[in-house]
Design a protein around this motif. Structure first.
Motif, PDB file in Angstrom:
ATOM      1  N   ALA A 138       0.837  -1.201   0.000  1.00 49.48           N
ATOM      2  CA  ALA A 138       0.000   0.000   0.000  1.00 49.48           C
ATOM      3  C   ALA A 138       0.871   1.249   0.000  1.00 49.48           C
ATOM      4  O   ALA A 138       1.912   1.282   0.658  1.00 49.48           O
ATOM      5  CB  ALA A 138      -0.916   0.018   1.214  1.00 49.48           C
ATOM      6  N   TYR A 139       0.461   2.241  -0.732  1.00 48.76           N
ATOM      7  CA  TYR A 139       1.116   3.548  -0.669  1.00 48.76           C
ATOM      8  C   TYR A 139       0.717   4.281   0.607  1.00 48.76           C
ATOM      9  O   TYR A 139      -0.388   4.109   1.125  1.00 48.76           O
ATOM     10  CB  TYR A 139       0.696   4.425  -1.847  1.00 48.76           C
ATOM     11  CG  TYR A 139       1.413   4.183  -3.149  1.00 48.76           C
ATOM     12  CD1 TYR A 139       2.798   4.058  -3.207  1.00 48.76           C
ATOM     13  CD2 TYR A 139       0.686   4.106  -4.339  1.00 48.76           C
ATOM     14  CE1 TYR A 139       3.449   3.866  -4.425  1.00 48.76           C
ATOM     15  CE2 TYR A 139       1.318   3.922  -5.559  1.00 48.76           C
ATOM     16  CZ  TYR A 139       2.701   3.800  -5.594  1.00 48.76           C
ATOM     17  OH  TYR A 139       3.338   3.617  -6.804  1.00 48.76           O
ATOM     18  N   ASN A 140       1.609   5.149   1.080  1.00 49.61           N
ATOM     19  CA  ASN A 140       1.264   6.089   2.137  1.00 49.61           C
ATOM     20  C   ASN A 140       1.229   7.499   1.562  1.00 49.61           C
ATOM     21  O   ASN A 140       1.781   7.757   0.491  1.00 49.61           O
ATOM     22  CB  ASN A 140       2.228   5.983   3.318  1.00 49.61           C
ATOM     23  CG  ASN A 140       3.673   6.284   2.925  1.00 49.61           C
ATOM     24  OD1 ASN A 140       4.020   7.430   2.637  1.00 49.61           O
ATOM     25  ND2 ASN A 140       4.523   5.254   2.909  1.00 49.61           N
ATOM     26  N   PHE A 141       0.591   8.414   2.287  1.00 48.75           N
ATOM     27  CA  PHE A 141       0.354   9.764   1.780  1.00 48.75           C
ATOM     28  C   PHE A 141       1.450  10.768   2.106  1.00 48.75           C
ATOM     29  O   PHE A 141       1.558  11.791   1.426  1.00 48.75           O
ATOM     30  CB  PHE A 141      -0.973  10.306   2.338  1.00 48.75           C
ATOM     31  CG  PHE A 141      -2.186   9.746   1.671  1.00 48.75           C
ATOM     32  CD1 PHE A 141      -2.672  10.302   0.500  1.00 48.75           C
ATOM     33  CD2 PHE A 141      -2.858   8.658   2.208  1.00 48.75           C
ATOM     34  CE1 PHE A 141      -3.796   9.791  -0.122  1.00 48.75           C
ATOM     35  CE2 PHE A 141      -3.992   8.138   1.591  1.00 48.75           C
ATOM     36  CZ  PHE A 141      -4.461   8.706   0.424  1.00 48.75           C
ATOM     37  N   SER A 142       2.252  10.517   3.129  1.00 50.87           N
ATOM     38  CA  SER A 142       3.174  11.576   3.572  1.00 50.87           C
ATOM     39  C   SER A 142       4.566  11.092   3.920  1.00 50.87           C
ATOM     40  O   SER A 142       5.299  11.768   4.649  1.00 50.87           O
ATOM     41  CB  SER A 142       2.566  12.300   4.789  1.00 50.87           C
ATOM     42  OG  SER A 142       1.325  12.878   4.445  1.00 50.87           O
ATOM     43  N   GLY A 143       4.961   9.929   3.415  1.00 50.94           N
ATOM     44  CA  GLY A 143       6.312   9.430   3.650  1.00 50.94           C
ATOM     45  C   GLY A 143       6.341   8.229   4.572  1.00 50.94           C
ATOM     46  O   GLY A 143       5.524   8.111   5.490  1.00 50.94           O
ATOM     47  N   ASN A 144       7.308   7.346   4.328  1.00 51.35           N
ATOM     48  CA  ASN A 144       7.422   6.131   5.141  1.00 51.35           C
ATOM     49  C   ASN A 144       7.614   6.446   6.623  1.00 51.35           C
ATOM     50  O   ASN A 144       7.200   5.673   7.492  1.00 51.35           O
ATOM     51  CB  ASN A 144       8.596   5.288   4.655  1.00 51.35           C
ATOM     52  CG  ASN A 144       8.398   4.780   3.239  1.00 51.35           C
ATOM     53  OD1 ASN A 144       7.278   4.759   2.727  1.00 51.35           O
ATOM     54  ND2 ASN A 144       9.478   4.369   2.586  1.00 51.35           N
ATOM     55  N   ARG A 171       7.865  20.178   2.857  1.00 48.40           N
ATOM     56  CA  ARG A 171       8.951  19.238   3.113  1.00 48.40           C
ATOM     57  C   ARG A 171       8.803  18.668   4.518  1.00 48.40           C
ATOM     58  O   ARG A 171       8.421  19.370   5.463  1.00 48.40           O
ATOM     59  CB  ARG A 171      10.314  19.926   2.992  1.00 48.40           C
ATOM     60  CG  ARG A 171      10.607  20.506   1.608  1.00 48.40           C
ATOM     61  CD  ARG A 171      10.861  19.407   0.590  1.00 48.40           C
ATOM     62  NE  ARG A 171      11.025  19.973  -0.754  1.00 48.40           N
ATOM     63  CZ  ARG A 171      11.352  19.261  -1.835  1.00 48.40           C
ATOM     64  NH1 ARG A 171      11.550  17.953  -1.726  1.00 48.40           N
ATOM     65  NH2 ARG A 171      11.469  19.837  -3.007  1.00 48.40           N
ATOM     66  N   ALA A 172       9.134  17.395   4.666  1.00 45.51           N
ATOM     67  CA  ALA A 172       8.999  16.735   5.957  1.00 45.51           C
ATOM     68  C   ALA A 172      10.112  17.146   6.907  1.00 45.51           C
ATOM     69  O   ALA A 172      11.256  17.377   6.499  1.00 45.51           O
ATOM     70  CB  ALA A 172       9.018  15.225   5.769  1.00 45.51           C
ATOM     71  N   THR A 173       9.758  17.246   8.190  1.00 42.61           N
ATOM     72  CA  THR A 173      10.739  17.471   9.246  1.00 42.61           C
ATOM     73  C   THR A 173      10.647  16.317  10.238  1.00 42.61           C
ATOM     74  O   THR A 173       9.747  15.468  10.149  1.00 42.61           O
ATOM     75  CB  THR A 173      10.466  18.799   9.979  1.00 42.61           C
ATOM     76  OG1 THR A 173       9.249  18.666  10.747  1.00 42.61           O
ATOM     77  CG2 THR A 173      10.338  19.959   9.002  1.00 42.61           C
ATOM     78  N   GLU A 174      11.547  16.298  11.204  1.00 39.77           N
ATOM     79  CA  GLU A 174      11.551  15.226  12.193  1.00 39.77           C
ATOM     80  C   GLU A 174      10.226  15.140  12.961  1.00 39.77           C
ATOM     81  O   GLU A 174       9.835  14.077  13.417  1.00 39.77           O
ATOM     82  CB  GLU A 174      12.708  15.424  13.177  1.00 39.77           C
ATOM     83  CG  GLU A 174      14.079  15.075  12.604  1.00 39.77           C
ATOM     84  CD  GLU A 174      14.228  13.591  12.330  1.00 39.77           C
ATOM     85  OE1 GLU A 174      13.638  12.773  13.062  1.00 39.77           O
ATOM     86  OE2 GLU A 174      14.938  13.236  11.362  1.00 39.77           O
ATOM     87  N   ALA A 175       9.543  16.261  13.063  1.00 37.03           N
ATOM     88  CA  ALA A 175       8.271  16.271  13.789  1.00 37.03           C
ATOM     89  C   ALA A 175       7.187  15.464  13.091  1.00 37.03           C
ATOM     90  O   ALA A 175       6.141  15.184  13.674  1.00 37.03           O
ATOM     91  CB  ALA A 175       7.798  17.714  13.983  1.00 37.03           C
TER      92      ALA A 175
END
Length: 428
Positions: A138-144, A171-175
């Motif tokens: 399955a794909y995820n919407f916001s990153g593994n 862009r994704a951050t650690e949060a």
């Protein structure tokens, strides 16, 4: 006589009023009493005028015909060029999730020379299973990194469509780590003996109207011998799911004959197209895929062709938009897409508060597709009424409508795992 004439005039006025509302670009309808009558294309009616009466006719004549209709009118041409993907294991941890699983992070290089064209797959294998495991893809919407709080899962560096917690300037951050664990229920999946393979859908193509310029429809156009406008974003996402299957067939810890494919919402649409295009997916799950997926376009309820193509023109080929003003001219509908899964097990699910996806339309679509499964001696859905909440119906074709909103929940996963165990002949 007068009463009959009055009744007929009232029905006619109802139909004209409803159709006029659509023609005047009314945004949507969520009132069941206002759904006008409609007629679905007969999934078993062959273009030569005959009716399909057996599985051989379906597989060798009618199915290819319907599949081509989808290529021409909705999803575009599916790349026929064979590709040789390269796989690199980036990380392995055999004590992931407190020892419950072995975690692998696999990079799939999609271009023969350009190493910037890749997708990252996060794979969890159940340690309790000592033989090759069945797997959900399955794909995820916001990153593994969002499906688990584990720190060693790579933080995606891709552009993010959804701007939830931990996403800054797309862009994704650690949060962002672990912000979508509720949708994945990892421990439940693994405890039932299934592996899980997921990837961020944006690895293939950004979810924007211009995403194709940096996505695989451009970077692989020479490799795949297909131009960007010959297919669509849904096609690119579907094609990527098949590349995950390529890798899984090489992993000795995976039972390659038991690959189940699950998709939610827009990714449910991509899942259905991948399931239609790649027979290696042995079981398909559509979770609230709605318009352009499991729902019926001819039912004026929830999202419509006109609305979806106005907001997301890149999801489908340009021709699909031309049916927005008159869906009766669309030569296909949701039940025909579902029928392309036959005879493989199919699960369609809705949520009662998700009116945008038209739960009743999804149910009726699954029931109609069951006619094709009958050609193979498979029992689908035989009830004509919507089932009660949280009460699955059907066998090889199954459906449920659960309480709650547009989401993937623990209840959904419990049904899919049970269904897959039954269909795969597993004791879980």
């Amino acid at each position: 006589m007068k009463n009959n004439r009055t009744c007929k005039l009232a029905v006619l006025l109802f139909v004209v009023t409803a159709m006029t509302a659509r023609a005047q670009n009314f945004p949507s309808n969520t009132d069941e009493s206002k759904v006008p009558p409609y007629t679905l294309p007969d999934v078993l009616q062959m273009p030569i005028g005959k009716t399909v009466i057996n599985s051989n006719q379906w597989l060798h004549a009618q199915r290819p015909y319907i599949y081509h209709l989808y290529e021409k009118n909705q999803f575009g041409r599916y790349p026929a060029t064979k590709t040789i993907s390269r796989f690199k294991i980036l990380e392995t941890d055999n004590q992931a999730l407190d020892g419950l699983a072995t975690r692998k992070q696999v990079r799939i290089y999609l271009h023969p020379a350009d190493t910037s064209v890749y997708m990252d797959v996060l794979l969890y294998l159940p340690n309790a299973v000592k033989t090759p495991a069945p797997v959900f893809v399955a794909y995820n919407f916001s990153g593994n990194h969002t499906i688990t709080a584990e720190k060693n899962v790579l933080l995606s560096n891709r552009w993010m469509y959804f701007r939830g917690k931990g996403v800054v300037n797309n862009r994704a951050t650690e949060a962002a780590r672990g912000t979508d664990t509720a949708s994945w229920q990892l421990k439940t999946i693994l405890s039932k003996g299934f592996a899980l393979a997921t990837a961020y859908y944006g690895d293939l193509e950004p979810d924007t109207a211009t995403g194709y310029t940096t996505g695989i429809r451009t970077t692989l156009k020479e490799v795949l011998n297909i131009q960007p406008d010959e297919w669509c974003t849904m096609g690119a996402w579907a094609w990527g799911l098949s590349r995950i299957a390529d890798y899984l067939q090489t992993d000795k810890n995976i039972d390659a004959g038991k690959i189940a494919l699950m998709g939610h919402s827009r990714l449910g649409k991509a899942t259905l197209w991948a399931g239609a295009s790649d027979p290696r997916f042995a079981l398909i799950v559509s979770n609230e895929s709605g318009e352009g997926g499991a729902a019926l376009s001819r039912r004026w309820y929830g999202e419509t062709v006109q609305i979806i193509t106005a907001h997301f023109p890149h999801w489908f080929v340009a021709k699909y938009k031309t049916y927005g003003d008159d869906v009766t001219k669309l030569p296909v509908d949701g039940h025909m897409l579902l029928s392309l899964m036959a005879p493989r097990p199919l699960y369609v699910a809705s949520a009662v508060e998700d009116t945008w996806s038209d739960p009743k339309g999804e149910f009726l679509s699954a029931r109609e597709a069951s006619r094709v499964y009958a050609l193979f001696g498979k029992k689908g859905i035989d009830t004509s009424s919507m089932p009660p909440l949280n009460t699955p119906v059907g066998e090889t074709v199954r459906y449920h409508i659960r309480s709650g909103k547009h989401a993937v929940t623990l209840y959904d996963w419990e049904q899919y795992l049970k269904f897959a165990s039954e269909q795969f002949g597993l004791r879980r």
